[in-house]
Write a protein that holds these residues in place. Structure first.
Motif, PDB file in Angstrom:
ATOM      1  N   VAL A  85      33.953  28.418  47.575  1.00 10.93           N
ATOM      2  CA  VAL A  85      32.894  28.548  46.566  1.00 10.93           C
ATOM      3  C   VAL A  85      33.145  29.795  45.723  1.00 10.93           C
ATOM      4  N   GLU A  86      33.487  30.892  46.381  1.00 11.46           N
ATOM      5  CA  GLU A  86      33.743  32.142  45.668  1.00 11.46           C
ATOM      6  C   GLU A  86      34.919  32.008  44.699  1.00 11.46           C
ATOM      7  N   ALA A  87      35.924  31.209  45.104  1.00 15.23           N
ATOM      8  CA  ALA A  87      37.112  31.025  44.270  1.00 15.23           C
ATOM      9  C   ALA A  87      36.916  29.976  43.188  1.00 15.23           C
ATOM     10  N   GLY A  88      35.766  29.300  43.200  1.00 22.44           N
ATOM     11  CA  GLY A  88      35.501  28.294  42.177  1.00 22.44           C
ATOM     12  C   GLY A  88      36.051  26.933  42.505  1.00 22.44           C
ATOM     13  N   GLY A  89      36.401  26.707  43.782  1.00 22.62           N
ATOM     14  CA  GLY A  89      36.913  25.400  44.182  1.00 22.62           C
ATOM     15  C   GLY A  89      38.419  25.328  44.136  1.00 22.62           C
ATOM     16  N   PHE A 123      41.182  28.087  44.404  1.00 25.39           N
ATOM     17  CA  PHE A 123      41.311  28.208  45.853  1.00 25.39           C
ATOM     18  C   PHE A 123      42.621  27.614  46.351  1.00 25.39           C
ATOM     19  N   GLN A 124      43.296  26.793  45.503  1.00 30.80           N
ATOM     20  CA  GLN A 124      44.540  26.185  45.941  1.00 30.80           C
ATOM     21  C   GLN A 124      45.594  27.228  46.328  1.00 30.80           C
ATOM     22  N   MET A 133      38.945  14.338  44.968  1.00 30.67           N
ATOM     23  CA  MET A 133      37.478  14.224  44.929  1.00 30.67           C
ATOM     24  C   MET A 133      36.855  15.615  44.958  1.00 30.67           C
ATOM     25  N   PRO A 134      35.907  15.900  44.059  1.00 31.73           N
ATOM     26  CA  PRO A 134      35.195  17.174  44.143  1.00 31.73           C
ATOM     27  C   PRO A 134      34.466  17.294  45.486  1.00 31.73           C
ATOM     28  N   GLU A 135      34.660  18.410  46.177  1.00 37.59           N
ATOM     29  CA  GLU A 135      33.966  18.656  47.433  1.00 37.59           C
ATOM     30  C   GLU A 135      32.894  19.712  47.184  1.00 37.59           C
ATOM     31  N   LEU A 136      32.237  20.167  48.231  1.00 39.98           N
ATOM     32  CA  LEU A 136      31.103  21.065  48.053  1.00 39.98           C
ATOM     33  C   LEU A 136      31.420  22.262  47.167  1.00 39.98           C
ATOM     34  N   PRO A 137      32.509  22.990  47.379  1.00 42.21           N
ATOM     35  CA  PRO A 137      32.766  24.157  46.518  1.00 42.21           C
ATOM     36  C   PRO A 137      32.916  23.791  45.048  1.00 42.21           C
ATOM     37  N   GLU A 138      33.564  22.659  44.769  1.00 39.41           N
ATOM     38  CA  GLU A 138      33.724  22.235  43.385  1.00 39.41           C
ATOM     39  C   GLU A 138      32.378  21.840  42.772  1.00 39.41           C
ATOM     40  N   VAL A 139      31.572  21.112  43.544  1.00 38.42           N
ATOM     41  CA  VAL A 139      30.267  20.687  43.042  1.00 38.42           C
ATOM     42  C   VAL A 139      29.357  21.899  42.830  1.00 38.42           C
ATOM     43  N   GLU A 140      29.422  22.863  43.718  1.00 38.21           N
ATOM     44  CA  GLU A 140      28.617  24.078  43.557  1.00 38.21           C
ATOM     45  C   GLU A 140      29.045  24.838  42.300  1.00 38.21           C
ATOM     46  N   THR A 141      30.339  24.859  42.030  1.00 36.45           N
ATOM     47  CA  THR A 141      30.833  25.528  40.834  1.00 36.45           C
ATOM     48  C   THR A 141      30.383  24.787  39.570  1.00 36.45           C
ATOM     49  N   VAL A 142      30.408  23.456  39.620  1.00 32.10           N
ATOM     50  CA  VAL A 142      29.888  22.656  38.511  1.00 32.10           C
ATOM     51  C   VAL A 142      28.409  22.964  38.295  1.00 32.10           C
ATOM     52  N   ARG A 143      27.657  23.034  39.393  1.00 30.37           N
ATOM     53  CA  ARG A 143      26.212  23.321  39.292  1.00 30.37           C
ATOM     54  C   ARG A 143      25.973  24.654  38.579  1.00 30.37           C
ATOM     55  N   ALA A 167      34.763  28.574  61.220  1.00 34.27           N
ATOM     56  CA  ALA A 167      35.785  28.231  60.229  1.00 34.27           C
ATOM     57  C   ALA A 167      35.199  27.408  59.091  1.00 34.27           C
ATOM     58  N   ILE A 168      34.310  26.470  59.414  1.00 30.45           N
ATOM     59  CA  ILE A 168      33.671  25.645  58.385  1.00 30.45           C
ATOM     60  C   ILE A 168      32.885  26.522  57.415  1.00 30.45           C
ATOM     61  N   ILE A 169      32.100  27.437  57.957  1.00 28.24           N
ATOM     62  CA  ILE A 169      31.309  28.340  57.117  1.00 28.24           C
ATOM     63  C   ILE A 169      32.220  29.213  56.266  1.00 28.24           C
ATOM     64  N   ASP A 170      33.256  29.786  56.891  1.00 24.83           N
ATOM     65  CA  ASP A 170      34.141  30.722  56.194  1.00 24.83           C
ATOM     66  C   ASP A 170      34.967  30.044  55.106  1.00 24.83           C
ATOM     67  N   VAL A 171      35.563  28.897  55.436  1.00 21.31           N
ATOM     68  CA  VAL A 171      36.432  28.212  54.476  1.00 21.31           C
ATOM     69  C   VAL A 171      35.641  27.786  53.240  1.00 21.31           C
ATOM     70  N   LEU A 172      34.468  27.197  53.452  1.00 18.12           N
ATOM     71  CA  LEU A 172      33.674  26.746  52.317  1.00 18.12           C
ATOM     72  C   LEU A 172      33.133  27.912  51.500  1.00 18.12           C
ATOM     73  N   ALA A 173      32.771  28.992  52.158  1.00 16.11           N
ATOM     74  CA  ALA A 173      32.274  30.166  51.426  1.00 16.11           C
ATOM     75  C   ALA A 173      33.378  30.761  50.557  1.00 16.11           C
ATOM     76  N   ARG A 174      34.580  30.861  51.097  1.00 13.89           N
ATOM     77  CA  ARG A 174      35.700  31.400  50.315  1.00 13.89           C
ATOM     78  C   ARG A 174      36.038  30.488  49.144  1.00 13.89           C
TER      79      ARG A 174
END
Length: 278
Positions: A214-218, A234-235, A1-11, A205-212
């Motif tokens: 998003v930067e990696a494109g999901g 990001f994988q 399932m696309p999560e926030l970083p993936e959806v932000e990259t799609v946006r 950790a929540i802020i850092d993991v999601l920010a990283r």
């Protein structure tokens, strides 16, 4: 399932591709995708609407149109594909937006779980799926003090609590596992048993993991690709999700996989010790 970083990259990809384009016609090939209004009206009202920009709230995409907000949730495997000229729709092409310049934006969804809703302009915050969302996982909105207060009120295991989107939005299975590992918290520890130190670590950790991410494109797991057809990377930075049997980067003990609230869950049995078993 696309999560926030993936959806932000799609946006971001969609902004590059379709911002400023005007819709000439809409074809809905699977009516259940459309929640509001009824399909014929949905198609009719979108004609001559210009895409001013595209925003995101949690895992929802919000197309800001001339007179409406078009809300889109990708659910499990929804994705958008853009083409400079009309294409023959595939088996899993369910909604087609054709623009006045002849280009097309198509919504594809193998499992048909995605949903769209057309609502009055600037009213997306009142939409049923958005109104209950917690803050975005960024420093300016996601406050540690409020987070700690909410955790203390709940006896629920921390992983499913984070997944319900009310404490903080955007976290899905992958990034909950990663954030809990980074904070060294067992996914089944009751939220109210977390110490202040653990809450601080989890919040960061929540802020850092999601920010990283998003930067990696999901993260590319199975079928994810952004609106440009590019896979996230990001994988390569995942520490626990999908790492069953591999050594923990903290202690070297093998990562294990179990189920928590019916979700596949990865953690380190040495670094992430469960509380509340006494």
């Amino acid at each position: 399932m696309p999560e926030l970083p993936e959806v932000e990259t799609v946006r971001k990809g969609l902004v590059r591709l379709v911002q400023g384009k005007t819709i000439a016609s809409v074809t809905v090939r699977w009516p259940r995708i459309i929640e509001l209004p009824e399909v014929e009206l949905f198609q009719e009202q979108l004609i001559n609407q210009t895409i001013e920009t595209i925003e995101r709230r949690g895992k929802f995409l919000i197309f800001k149109l001339s007179d409406f907000d078009l809300i889109s949730h990708l659910r499990m495997e929804g994705k958008y594909e853009f083409s400079q000229e009309p294409q023959t729709p595939g088996k899993h092409t369910h909604v087609i937006f054709t623009f006045t310049d002849g280009s097309q934006l198509s919504y594809h969804d193998v499992r048909k779980f995605g949903r769209m809703a057309l609502v009055p302009k600037n009213s997306s915050s009142s939409y049923k799926g958005i109104v209950q969302l917690g803050p975005e996982p960024i420093v300016s909105e996601f406050k540690k003090e409020r987070f700690e207060q909410q955790l203390k009120k709940s006896h629920k295991a921390i992983k499913p609590l984070l997944l319900d989107q009310k404490l903080v939005t955007g976290l899905g299975n992958i990034y909950v596992d990663e954030a809990l590992w980074e904070a060294k918290i067992h996914p089944e520890t009751p939220a109210n048993l977390l110490s202040e130190t653990e809450v601080i670590a989890l919040h960061q950790a929540i802020i850092d993991v999601l920010a990283r991410a998003v930067e990696a494109g999901g993260t590319t797991i199975r079928s994810y690709a952004n609106a440009l057809g590019e896979a996230g990377n990001f994988q390569v930075s995942l520490h626990v999700y999908g790492q069953t049997g591999l050594p923990c980067n903290h202690c070297g003990i093998a990562i294990v996989k179990t189920k928590v609230a019916q979700r596949g869950t990865h953690y380190c049995p040495q670094c992430q010790v469960r509380k509340g078993d006494d």
